[in-house]
Design a protein around this motif. Structure first.
Motif, mmCIF file in Angstrom:
data_model
loop_
_atom_site.group_PDB
_atom_site.id
_atom_site.type_symbol
_atom_site.label_atom_id
_atom_site.label_comp_id
_atom_site.label_asym_id
_atom_site.label_seq_id
_atom_site.Cartn_x
_atom_site.Cartn_y
_atom_site.Cartn_z
ATOM 1 N N THR B 18 -22.872 -30.292 13.446
ATOM 2 C CA THR B 18 -23.552 -30.832 12.270
ATOM 3 C C THR B 18 -24.795 -30.017 11.920
ATOM 4 O O THR B 18 -24.929 -29.535 10.810
ATOM 5 N N CYS B 19 -25.703 -29.847 12.872
ATOM 6 C CA CYS B 19 -26.970 -29.189 12.530
ATOM 7 C C CYS B 19 -27.108 -27.804 13.144
ATOM 8 O O CYS B 19 -28.126 -27.152 12.982
ATOM 9 N N HIS B 20 -26.082 -27.360 13.883
ATOM 10 C CA HIS B 20 -26.036 -26.013 14.455
ATOM 11 C C HIS B 20 -27.142 -25.737 15.461
ATOM 12 O O HIS B 20 -27.564 -24.595 15.616
ATOM 13 N N CYS B 38 -29.954 -33.986 16.087
ATOM 14 C CA CYS B 38 -29.421 -34.860 15.026
ATOM 15 C C CYS B 38 -28.605 -36.032 15.555
ATOM 16 O O CYS B 38 -28.165 -36.875 14.781
ATOM 17 N N THR B 40 -25.602 -36.151 16.818
ATOM 18 C CA THR B 40 -24.144 -36.082 16.713
ATOM 19 C C THR B 40 -23.545 -35.915 18.106
ATOM 20 O O THR B 40 -24.124 -35.244 18.951
#
Lengths: 205, 210
Positions: B18-20, B38, B40
Motif C-alpha cells: 500500500t505505502c511502499h 499504514c 496494512t
C-alpha cells in the motif's frame, strides 16, 4: 514546512529488487535498475497542487449531477437524461447487476476517490490528520483502479456517434462538467505523489 | 554484474504494497505482521497469487463464450427487433461507415479481452514452468495487461447510456441483452486476475536453478 523523513532503502514493487534511493530534484523519477518500474517520482508542491485540483473536481462533480446530461429528440418527442439515468433504467429493466456495476465504477467510486483524497489532503496541508486518515487514504488507493470515469466518457462519445443519424442529440451542461471532472481528477493524480503523502501522514498530528 | 540480485525478500524485508515502506520481517509464529506506517497486513508476495489468478482467468475464459454468443443489446423499432452481439455491433458500425468508432469498439471489446486472457495465461504458465526467458519484457507485459483492462468496460457503458436515452415506446426502444452481463463478468474477472498476479514471482523464478 516540515521535511518528511525519506527512507534511503527501497524495494521495487514489481520485482522486489532492493536499492538505494538517490537524492532527487523536483520532477525527477527513480527507475528500478532491474525491471524499469518507476520507484519514486518527486513532484514539486505535490500536496497543494493535488488539493486545488481535487477541490475543483468536486465542484464539477456536483454540477455534473444537477444538470441534464443528454437530450434525445426524435419525431417531436423528447427524452431528457441525467448522469444516473442509465443506472436507474438498467435496474428497472431487470439488469440489477449491470446497473450496480455502472453505479460503482462510473459514479460512486469517482465520488469517493475525490472526497477521500480531500479528507486526507486538506488537513494534511496544515500538518494535521483527521479520524481514520490512514484508512481513508488506503481505501482511496484501493478503489482507484475501479474509478472509470474516462471509460464512461468514451462510452458517451460512442453512444452519441451511434445515435446521430437516428435522432437529434443535445448535450447538456452535466456532460461538460463531467468532462471537467475527468480533467481535474487526472491533474490530481498527475500532481500527487502517494509516497510523500504516506511520509507526511506518518509525522502529522 | 552478479547473477543473483539482492531482493527485499532475501534481506528478510517486506515491501508494503500500500505505502511502499520497507518493513523488517519479524518471525513471530501465528501473528500477522502489519506495516509500521499504514497498518496494512504485510505479505512478501501476494497471497495465493497463482491459484487466485488461475481461478479468475478460467472464470473469464468460460464467461467469454456466452458473452460473445448472446446478444448484448436489442433495438426495437416499429415492431422490428434487431439483436446485436459484440461482434455484430462492430460490423454494423463498419457497414454504417463509422470507421473510427468501429476501430475503437473493436479494440476495446474484442482485442483487449483476448490480449488480456492470452497474456495472463502465458504469464501464469511461464511462472509455473520457472521460465528464465526475458523477465523484464514479461514484467512490462504484466504492466500493459494491468493498464489496458479497464477500457473493455466501454461497451457496458455504451449499453447503459443507450438504454437510458432510447426509450420512446414503439418508435425506438433499446433493450440490454443477457450477453452484457456475461461480458461485464469477463471484464471484472480479468481485472481481478491481473490484480492477483504478482510480477515478483517472475523474478523469484530467476533465482532458482535452471
Amino acid at each position: 514546512m516540515p521535511k518528511a523523513a525519506r527512507p534511503i532503502l527501497i524495494a521495487c514493487h514489481d520485482c522486489d529488487f532492493l536499492c538505494r534511493l538517490p537524492p532527487l530534484r523536483d520532477g525527477e523519477r527513480a527507475v528500478c535498475p532491474r525491471c524499469k518500474a518507476v520507484l519514486y517520482h518527486k513532484k514539486a508542491n505535490t500536496l497543494s497542487r493535488a488539493l486545488i485540483h481535487s477541490i475543483t473536481a468536486l465542484i464539477f462533480f456536483g454540477l455534473a449531477n444537477v444538470f441534464p446530461f443528454m437530450t434525445f429528440k426524435l419525431q417531436g418527442r423528447e427524452q431528457v437524461t441525467f448522469l444516473t439515468s442509465g443506472v436507474i433504467e438498467l435496474c428497472r429493466q431487470g439488469f440489477g447487476e449491470l446497473s450496480f456495476l455502472i453505479l460503482i465504477v462510473g459514479v460512486l467510486f469517482p465520488f469517493l476517490k475525490i472526497t477521500g483524497t480531500l479528507y486526507v489532503l486538506l488537513p494534511l496541508n496544515f500538518n494535521r490528520k483527521l479520524w481514520k486518515a490512514r484508512e481513508t487514504f488506503k481505501f482511496v488507493e484501493a478503489i482507484a483502479p475501479w474509478a472509470m470515469m474516462e471509460v464512461f466518457m468514451l462510452g458517451v462519445i460512442v453512444a452519441y456517434v451511434k445515435l446521430t443519424d437516428l435522432a437529434t442529440i443535445v448535450l447538456g451542461a452535466s456532460m461538460y462538467s463531467f468532462a471537467a471532472v475527468i480533467v481535474f481528477m487526472t491533474l490530481t493524480s498527475a500532481a500527487l505523489n502517494p509516497t510523500e503523502i504516506w511520509e507526511r501522514l506518518e509525522i502529522a498530528k | 554484474m552478479n547473477e543473483s540480485h539482492l531482493t527485499a525478500a532475501k534481506a528478510s524485508m517486506i515491501n508494503c504494497h500500500t505505502c511502499h515502506k520497507l518493513n523488517q520481517s519479524q518471525v513471530s509464529a501465528g501473528r500477522q505482521q502489519v506495516c509500521s506506517r499504514c497498518g496494512t497486513k504485510l505479505h512478501s508476495r501476494k497471497t495465493n497469487s497463482l491459484a487466485r489468478a488461475w481461478a479468475l482467468t478460467l472464470t473469464a475464459i468460460i464467461l467469454y463464450i456466452p458473452a460473445n454468443i448472446l446478444p448484448v443489446m436489442t433495438l426495437v423499432s416499429y415492431g422490428k427487433s434487431e439483436p446485436n452481439t459484440i461482434l455484430s455491433g462492430v460490423t454494423h458500425l463498419i457497414a454504417a461507415r463509422m470507421y473510427p468508432i468501429a476501430i475503437l469498439v473493436f479494440f476495446a471489446s474484442i482485442v483487449v479481452p483476448i490480449i488480456k486472457l492470452i497474456s495472463i495465461t502465458y504469464l501464469l504458465v511461464s511462472v509455473q514452468k520457472k521460465s528464465h526467458w526475458h523477465p523484464k519484457e514479461r514484467t512490462i507485459m504484466y504492466r500493459v495487461t494491468e493498464g489496458i483492462g479497464r477500457w473493455s468496460m466501454l461497451d457496458i457503458f455504451v449499453i447503459a447510456i443507450l438504454a437510458a436515452l432510447v426509450k420512446l415506446g414503439a418508435i425506438a426502444t433499446f433493450e440490454p441483452g443477457p450477453g452484457a452481463i456475461f461480458f461485464a463478468g469477463v471484464v471484472v474477472s480479468t481485472i481481478l486476475a491481473a490484480m492477483s498476479f504478482d510480477p515478483r514471482l517472475i523474478w523469484d523464478a530467476m533465482e532458482e536453478k535452471r
